[in-house]
Write a protein that holds these residues in place. Structure first.
Motif, PDB file in Angstrom:
ATOM      1  N   PHE A 134       0.788  -1.225   0.000  1.00  0.00           N
ATOM      2  CA  PHE A 134       0.000   0.000   0.000  1.00  0.00           C
ATOM      3  C   PHE A 134       0.824   1.281   0.000  1.00  0.00           C
ATOM      4  CE2 PHE A 134      -2.998  -3.143   1.519  1.00  0.00           C
ATOM      5  CZ  PHE A 134      -4.150  -2.807   0.823  1.00  0.00           C
ATOM      6  N   PHE A 135       2.137   1.187   0.212  1.00  0.00           N
ATOM      7  CA  PHE A 135       2.926   2.413   0.296  1.00  0.00           C
ATOM      8  C   PHE A 135       2.861   3.211  -1.002  1.00  0.00           C
ATOM      9  CE2 PHE A 135       6.763   4.952  -0.056  1.00  0.00           C
ATOM     10  CZ  PHE A 135       6.797   5.583   1.176  1.00  0.00           C
ATOM     11  N   GLU A 136       3.161   2.542  -2.126  1.00  0.00           N
ATOM     12  CA  GLU A 136       3.122   3.250  -3.408  1.00  0.00           C
ATOM     13  C   GLU A 136       1.704   3.640  -3.784  1.00  0.00           C
ATOM     14  OE1 GLU A 136       5.111   1.070  -6.422  1.00  0.00           O
ATOM     15  OE2 GLU A 136       7.078   1.164  -5.445  1.00  0.00           O
ATOM     16  N   LYS A 137       0.716   2.803  -3.410  1.00  0.00           N
ATOM     17  CA  LYS A 137      -0.677   3.152  -3.675  1.00  0.00           C
ATOM     18  C   LYS A 137      -1.071   4.428  -2.941  1.00  0.00           C
ATOM     19  CE  LYS A 137      -2.446  -1.535  -4.492  1.00  0.00           C
ATOM     20  NZ  LYS A 137      -3.401  -2.575  -4.033  1.00  0.00           N
ATOM     21  N   MET A 138      -0.584   4.577  -1.714  1.00  0.00           N
ATOM     22  CA  MET A 138      -0.913   5.790  -0.960  1.00  0.00           C
ATOM     23  C   MET A 138      -0.296   7.012  -1.614  1.00  0.00           C
ATOM     24  SD  MET A 138      -2.547   7.216   1.479  1.00  0.00           S
ATOM     25  CE  MET A 138      -3.012   5.989   2.720  1.00  0.00           C
ATOM     26  N   GLU A 139       0.950   6.896  -2.041  1.00  0.00           N
ATOM     27  CA  GLU A 139       1.611   8.004  -2.727  1.00  0.00           C
ATOM     28  C   GLU A 139       0.807   8.447  -3.953  1.00  0.00           C
ATOM     29  OE1 GLU A 139       5.362   9.408  -2.603  1.00  0.00           O
ATOM     30  OE2 GLU A 139       4.307   9.467  -0.689  1.00  0.00           O
ATOM     31  N   SER A 169      -1.788  12.001  -4.766  1.00  0.00           N
ATOM     32  CA  SER A 169      -1.698  12.822  -5.981  1.00  0.00           C
ATOM     33  C   SER A 169      -3.007  12.807  -6.754  1.00  0.00           C
ATOM     34  CB  SER A 169      -0.558  12.305  -6.872  1.00  0.00           C
ATOM     35  OG  SER A 169       0.686  12.422  -6.226  1.00  0.00           O
ATOM     36  N   GLN A 170      -3.634  11.643  -6.818  1.00  0.00           N
ATOM     37  CA  GLN A 170      -4.907  11.515  -7.529  1.00  0.00           C
ATOM     38  C   GLN A 170      -5.985  12.367  -6.875  1.00  0.00           C
ATOM     39  OE1 GLN A 170      -6.450   7.501  -7.545  1.00  0.00           O
ATOM     40  NE2 GLN A 170      -7.374   7.753  -9.570  1.00  0.00           N
ATOM     41  N   ALA A 171      -6.039  12.333  -5.558  1.00  0.00           N
ATOM     42  CA  ALA A 171      -7.033  13.130  -4.835  1.00  0.00           C
ATOM     43  C   ALA A 171      -6.801  14.617  -5.075  1.00  0.00           C
ATOM     44  CB  ALA A 171      -6.974  12.806  -3.341  1.00  0.00           C
ATOM     45  N   ARG A 172      -5.541  15.032  -5.072  1.00  0.00           N
ATOM     46  CA  ARG A 172      -5.197  16.437  -5.301  1.00  0.00           C
ATOM     47  C   ARG A 172      -5.568  16.872  -6.717  1.00  0.00           C
ATOM     48  NH1 ARG A 172      -4.657  21.786  -4.827  1.00  0.00           N
ATOM     49  NH2 ARG A 172      -2.788  22.632  -5.770  1.00  0.00           N
ATOM     50  N   THR A 186      -5.045  19.631  -0.998  1.00  0.00           N
ATOM     51  CA  THR A 186      -3.614  19.772  -1.212  1.00  0.00           C
ATOM     52  C   THR A 186      -2.872  18.646  -0.494  1.00  0.00           C
ATOM     53  OG1 THR A 186      -3.264  21.144   0.741  1.00  0.00           O
ATOM     54  CG2 THR A 186      -3.881  22.279  -1.306  1.00  0.00           C
ATOM     55  N   LYS A 187      -1.637  18.415  -0.906  1.00  0.00           N
ATOM     56  CA  LYS A 187      -0.855  17.358  -0.271  1.00  0.00           C
ATOM     57  C   LYS A 187      -0.729  17.603   1.223  1.00  0.00           C
ATOM     58  CE  LYS A 187       3.490  14.802  -0.542  1.00  0.00           C
ATOM     59  NZ  LYS A 187       4.763  14.602  -1.265  1.00  0.00           N
ATOM     60  N   GLU A 188      -0.518  18.865   1.622  1.00  0.00           N
ATOM     61  CA  GLU A 188      -0.359  19.187   3.039  1.00  0.00           C
ATOM     62  C   GLU A 188      -1.632  18.882   3.818  1.00  0.00           C
ATOM     63  OE1 GLU A 188       2.599  20.998   0.657  1.00  0.00           O
ATOM     64  OE2 GLU A 188       0.408  21.229   0.526  1.00  0.00           O
ATOM     65  N   GLN A 189      -2.784  19.212   3.241  1.00  0.00           N
ATOM     66  CA  GLN A 189      -4.045  18.969   3.943  1.00  0.00           C
ATOM     67  C   GLN A 189      -4.346  17.475   4.041  1.00  0.00           C
ATOM     68  OE1 GLN A 189      -5.193  21.387   5.459  1.00  0.00           O
ATOM     69  NE2 GLN A 189      -5.188  23.278   4.290  1.00  0.00           N
ATOM     70  N   VAL A 190      -4.066  16.729   2.984  1.00  0.00           N
ATOM     71  CA  VAL A 190      -4.302  15.282   3.016  1.00  0.00           C
ATOM     72  C   VAL A 190      -3.368  14.616   4.019  1.00  0.00           C
ATOM     73  CG1 VAL A 190      -4.184  13.137   1.683  1.00  0.00           C
ATOM     74  CG2 VAL A 190      -5.213  15.186   0.670  1.00  0.00           C
ATOM     75  N   LEU A 191      -2.107  15.020   4.035  1.00  0.00           N
ATOM     76  CA  LEU A 191      -1.167  14.448   4.995  1.00  0.00           C
ATOM     77  C   LEU A 191      -1.579  14.779   6.424  1.00  0.00           C
ATOM     78  CD1 LEU A 191       2.262  15.060   3.228  1.00  0.00           C
ATOM     79  CD2 LEU A 191       1.152  12.865   3.649  1.00  0.00           C
ATOM     80  N   LEU A 205      -9.477   8.338  -1.401  1.00  0.00           N
ATOM     81  CA  LEU A 205      -8.753   8.070  -0.163  1.00  0.00           C
ATOM     82  C   LEU A 205      -9.433   7.006   0.698  1.00  0.00           C
ATOM     83  CD1 LEU A 205      -7.904  11.786   0.628  1.00  0.00           C
ATOM     84  CD2 LEU A 205      -6.227  10.010   0.069  1.00  0.00           C
ATOM     85  N   ILE A 206     -10.738   7.146   0.918  1.00  0.00           N
ATOM     86  CA  ILE A 206     -11.440   6.186   1.773  1.00  0.00           C
ATOM     87  C   ILE A 206     -11.411   4.777   1.186  1.00  0.00           C
ATOM     88  CG2 ILE A 206     -13.677   5.565   2.768  1.00  0.00           C
ATOM     89  CD1 ILE A 206     -14.220   8.501   3.219  1.00  0.00           C
ATOM     90  N   PRO A 207     -11.651   4.581  -0.120  1.00  0.00           N
ATOM     91  CA  PRO A 207     -11.542   3.219  -0.664  1.00  0.00           C
ATOM     92  C   PRO A 207     -10.170   2.589  -0.442  1.00  0.00           C
ATOM     93  CG  PRO A 207     -12.770   4.590  -2.182  1.00  0.00           C
ATOM     94  CD  PRO A 207     -12.222   5.504  -1.120  1.00  0.00           C
TER      95      PRO A 207
END
Length: 362
Positions: free
Chosen positions: A51-56, A60-63, A70-75, A144-146
């Motif tokens: 899942f590490f690469e999937k999360m990365e 990006s997909q969500a953004r 944004t990446k900062e808000q998702v993190l 993200l949730i899926p």
């Protein structure tokens, strides 16, 4: 047993000794890698291999799909969930429930998407309760949730969650939306047990004795997720004669928000609308303050209102409690500390309604 899942006392508690609880602990360890606003691979954490690469790529997909994410808000959202899903927190949350239900039902969820993964808590409640889940994702938060659910179901080797475009054959529903959509939810879901959530907003009550640190932390409550969440503070109640200079000085470190194009466009537009209406504004170049009795302020603006006494503001908050999600204050009882609105505990249910108990009582 999955590799390197830290054994804790929680797994020795019979009520909580099950694979789903272990999966939550594993998820918490996995998401903690988002700490300090970066994603760092650790080989000893379960899930990294798959899942590490999937999360990365999902971040990006969500953004790319929703510029507010944004990446900062998702993190920040991922890190907050990593902190929440610690063993002691999970134990505190679940110790008063008997899981899973003895009478599994088909539960329908309609999820909001105003901030990253805002519907995840409802998903976890249904998943842990033992019911089957069909969920309609928000068009604003589709990825993200899926991925989180895939992580959990990969760990437990089961599949009880289905993503749908339209709910069908449901025994109960939980739906979150606007005040307008709530009327449709009542029509479609009113004949089965349901929880229907409407718009709510959060407020801060200030008396002028707050420290600079308090007010700076209030900036976290205001600007996290650009103010789009129901737990974001977008209304201030201030004592008569309150001087906003200290407030503006304390929140100055958040000025970089104006460099986000969508936020800046909202700031320019809403400020122009206010000025064309001859509204009196307080403005520091990246947020406007407007005296207004309403609770829901537009993006980049915070409404404020004066109060006369502690007793008067307490009566007001009680009278309007159906419109309020969180109250932030240093002196009112049962209020939330500055800077903590967007880090709810697992047992902090939206609108104060115990979702897990609702599901177990079906």
């Amino acid at each position: 047993m999955h590799k390197n899942i830290t054994k804790t006392s929680i797994l020795q508690t019979p009520m909580l000794h099950n694979t789903k609880v272990e999966a939550l602990i594993a998820l918490g360890q996995f998401l903690q890698q988002a700490k300090n606003q970066q994603w760092i691979q650790k080989e000893d954490v379960w899930g990294n291999e798959h899942f590490f690469e999937k999360m990365e790529s999902t971040i990006s997909q969500a953004r790319n799909y929703n510029p507010w994410f944004t990446k900062e808000q998702v993190l920040f959202a991922l890190e907050s969930w990593g902190e929440a899903l610690q063993p002691n927190n999970i134990q505190t949350w679940l110790k008063n429930y008997t899981l899973p239900t003895k009478s599994p039902k088909n539960i329908g969820l309609v999820l909001a998407g105003n901030i990253p993964m805002v519907g995840l808590h409802d998903v976890l409640c249904v998943w842990l309760s033992g019911h089957s889940l069909q969920a309609k994702l928000s068009s604003q938060d589709k990825f993200l949730i899926p991925l989180i659910v895939d992580f959990l179901q990969s760990y437990t080797n089961e599949k009880s969650v289905t993503w749908v475009e339209r709910l069908q054959n449901f025994d109960a529903t939980i739906a979150t939306g606007s005040n307008n959509s709530a009327r449709y939810f009542e029509y479609y879901f009113g004949k089965v047990p349901h929880i229907i959530r409407k718009n709510r907003n959060s407020v801060a009550v200030l008396n002028g004795n707050e420290t600079e640190d308090d007010l700076q932390k209030l900036g976290i409550d205001i600007f996290t997720y650009f103010g789009l969440g129901c737990r974001n503070v977008n209304k201030l109640f201030v004592s008569k004669g309150y001087d906003f200079q200290a407030f503006f000085q304390a929140i100055f470190p958040f000025n970089e928000v104006i460099y986000d194009d969508k936020y800046a466009n909202n700031y320019d537009y809403n400020k122009a609308v206010f000025l064309m209406s001859n509204e009196k504004l307080l403005d520091n170049g990246f947020i406007t303050l407007k005296e207004d009795t309403r609770y829901a302020s537009p993006i980049s603006s915070v409404f404020y209102e004066f109060y006369d006494s502690v007793e008067q503001i307490q009566r007001r908050l009680k009278a309007d409690q159906e419109q309020i999600q969180c109250v932030v204050s240093s002196f009112l009882p049962n209020s939330i500390a500055f800077g903590e609105t967007q880090k709810p505990e697992l047992w902090d249910y939206a609108d104060g309604m115990d979702t897990m108990q609702f599901l177990l009582n079906l």
